[in-house]
Enzyme design. Structure first.
Site, PDB file in Angstrom:
ATOM      1  N   VAL A 105       0.854  -1.204   0.000  1.00  0.00           N
ATOM      2  CA  VAL A 105       0.000   0.000   0.000  1.00  0.00           C
ATOM      3  C   VAL A 105       0.885   1.247   0.000  1.00  0.00           C
ATOM      4  O   VAL A 105       1.768   1.385   0.842  1.00  0.00           O
ATOM      5  CB  VAL A 105      -0.907   0.057   1.259  1.00  0.00           C
ATOM      6  CG1 VAL A 105      -1.816   1.273   1.209  1.00  0.00           C
ATOM      7  CG2 VAL A 105      -1.711  -1.217   1.427  1.00  0.00           C
TER       8      VAL A 105
ATOM      9  N   ILE B 218       5.681   4.959   0.762  1.00  0.00           N
ATOM     10  CA  ILE B 218       5.189   5.655   1.965  1.00  0.00           C
ATOM     11  C   ILE B 218       5.072   4.621   3.094  1.00  0.00           C
ATOM     12  O   ILE B 218       4.382   3.619   2.923  1.00  0.00           O
ATOM     13  CB  ILE B 218       3.784   6.276   1.732  1.00  0.00           C
ATOM     14  CG1 ILE B 218       3.773   7.151   0.477  1.00  0.00           C
ATOM     15  CG2 ILE B 218       3.312   7.044   2.945  1.00  0.00           C
ATOM     16  CD1 ILE B 218       2.367   7.611   0.058  1.00  0.00           C
TER      17      ILE B 218
ATOM     18  N   LYS C  54      -6.026  -2.080  -1.706  1.00  0.00           N
ATOM     19  CA  LYS C  54      -5.200  -1.337  -0.750  1.00  0.00           C
ATOM     20  C   LYS C  54      -6.038  -0.825   0.432  1.00  0.00           C
ATOM     21  O   LYS C  54      -5.610  -0.898   1.580  1.00  0.00           O
ATOM     22  CB  LYS C  54      -4.499  -0.175  -1.461  1.00  0.00           C
ATOM     23  CG  LYS C  54      -3.423  -0.672  -2.439  1.00  0.00           C
ATOM     24  CD  LYS C  54      -2.926   0.438  -3.339  1.00  0.00           C
ATOM     25  CE  LYS C  54      -1.818  -0.044  -4.264  1.00  0.00           C
ATOM     26  NZ  LYS C  54      -1.518   0.925  -5.343  1.00  0.00           N
TER      27      LYS C  54
END
Ligand code: HSE
Length: 430
Positions: free
Chosen positions: A133, A137, A206
């Site tokens: 996901v 990040i 996600k």
């Protein structure tokens, strides 16, 4: 000093980058984790493919499943992809054989994550998937560890870089969905078969993973609204601009009592919102919780660099031993929250109707709305040859009523040529 032995399965762009990066950064990882690592095996479809790395014959394993039985291997990195075939077998077998697993495979985790995390706990190994996901990040670890003290009630964001690129290009260059998609394919963002991205499936997988982590619930991977961007036209982007709005494909999940309200669909959002200005392939995720309030995470959502960064972070966590629960909770404690009935959803709606420009059409539209208890807030009409685009913004209306009205429009194709509906997300309501 313990050495962790790794095997990498799948040596495409990402697998190759992980291989290179692990070798290059061995010493830094040793300094930061206190452990050594060694890639002892690799496996992929084609040994001969040019990858720019030297692979000795004794590192190469033709049958990836045999790695799951290799006593010397501690961690298996699955980078094959997909929720069936080799990828699925490899991950299940690895965990059963007490190997830690790191994967970037959102599709597999969204489908089998509950089963797999039980298997991992039973066999006292880790199953980590930070790269699944938001690319680079560190959203999963941030929620599981950084926000451990928080009760999270809302997570949403732009989780698909390809569609964000397409929408940004349409808006910036005033081009059609089709032309923007071709550009995305040329640049390597969109795949030759782009359906998973453009139909919202990638974002749906996600958000299913994030919901489970945020709310401690079993994975909700079907039965919720998943709409992509294939119906968004340049006309809609331009109408949105005139209204001070932008179209973004948002994945949204909220916990309301014992219900999870999860969805993926294009949203019209005010251009002034932070997330409206996330353009190109960038991803952004907003998490609301208590006591922290709102946190926002932004970065590259895909690509070999960001994905490698996330994968190495997982490997390091396994070595240090500080990330035991795949979803941040013991799988035994995961709750079975109910799915929110989306018919009860309320928001403002943007409805564009392409009509035959004839007498009485507006009257017909108004009666369909009145019959379904929908009140119109704004109306713009733009003639186009013999046709006319009528754009209506509703006051807050109920999803079930709006859907009934849309059905009435689609039934009457001789007057209503085409209808487009986009939900509006204003500042205050979700
Ligand atoms: N296809 C995804 C995207 C990247 O465009 O964001 C991989 O998750």
């Amino acid at each position: 000093m313990k050495t962790f032995n790794l095997a990498i399965v799948g040596l495409g762009n990402i697998g190759t980058e992980v291989y290179k990066s692990l070798n290059k950064n061995k010493d830094i990882i040793k300094k930061k984790t206190g452990f050594k690592l060694n890639i002892i095996k690799v496996s992929a479809k084609n040994y001969k493919k040019k990858r720019g790395i030297k692979l000795s014959k004794n590192k190469w394993e033709k049958n990836p499943l045999s790695l799951t039985k290799n006593k010397n291997i501690d961690i298996i990195i699955e980078l094959v992809g997909g929720n069936k075939g080799i990828a699925k077998k490899l991950v299940f077998e690895s965990l059963k054989n007490k190997k830690h697993v790191v994967t970037a495979n959102k599709s597999l985790i969204a489908k089998y994550g509950d089963q797999l995390s039980i298997l991992a706990e039973k066999n006292a190994v880790n199953l980590l998937f930070e790269a699944s996901v938001g690319g680079g990040i560190p959203i999963i670890r941030s929620i599981k560890q950084g926000l451990i003290a928080n009760k999270i009630f809302h997570v949403y964001g732009i989780l698909n870089g390809t569609t964000n690129y397409i929408l940004s290009e349409m808006e910036d260059k005033n081009i059609s969905f089709k032309d923007a998609l071709i550009k995305a394919q040329k640049l390597g963002y969109a795949e030759r078969n782009p359906s998973s991205d453009v139909k919202g499936i990638d974002a749906a997988e996600k958000i299913s993973i994030l919901s489970s982590i945020c709310f401690g619930c079993k994975i909700l991977n079907k039965g919720f609204i998943v709409e992509g961007i294939t119906n968004v036209t340049i006309d809609d982007i331009n109408f949105a601009k005139e209204l001070g709005l932008k179209i973004k494909l948002l994945a949204i999940s909220e916990k309301i009592g014992n219900y999870i309200k999860q969805r993926v669909h294009p949203c019209l959002i005010p251009s002034s919102l932070d997330i409206a200005n996330i353009n190109g392939v960038t991803n952004a995720i907003v998490v609301d919780g208590a006591p922290i309030g709102r946190t926002i995470y932004e970065g590259e959502g895909a690509g070999k660099g960001p994905t490698t960064s996330a994968i190495i972070s997982d490997i390091s966590s396994i070595m240090v031993g500080n990330d035991d629960f795949s979803f941040g909770h013991s799988p035994k404690t995961k709750k079975n929250f109910k799915k929110y009935n989306f018919n009860n959803h309320e928001c403002k709606y943007y409805i564009r109707i392409l009509v035959n420009d004839k007498k009485g059409v507006l009257y017909k539209i108004a009666s369909i709305f009145a019959r379904n208890n929908i009140s119109v807030r704004n109306l713009v009409q733009k003639p186009k040859n013999n046709l006319s685009n009528i754009v209506l913004i509703t006051h807050y209306a109920k999803e079930i009523n709006v859907m009934k009205a849309m059905k009435s429009f689609t039934k009457n194709k001789s007057i209503f040529k085409k209808t487009v509906l986009i939900r509006i997300r204003d500042q205050n309501k979700l």
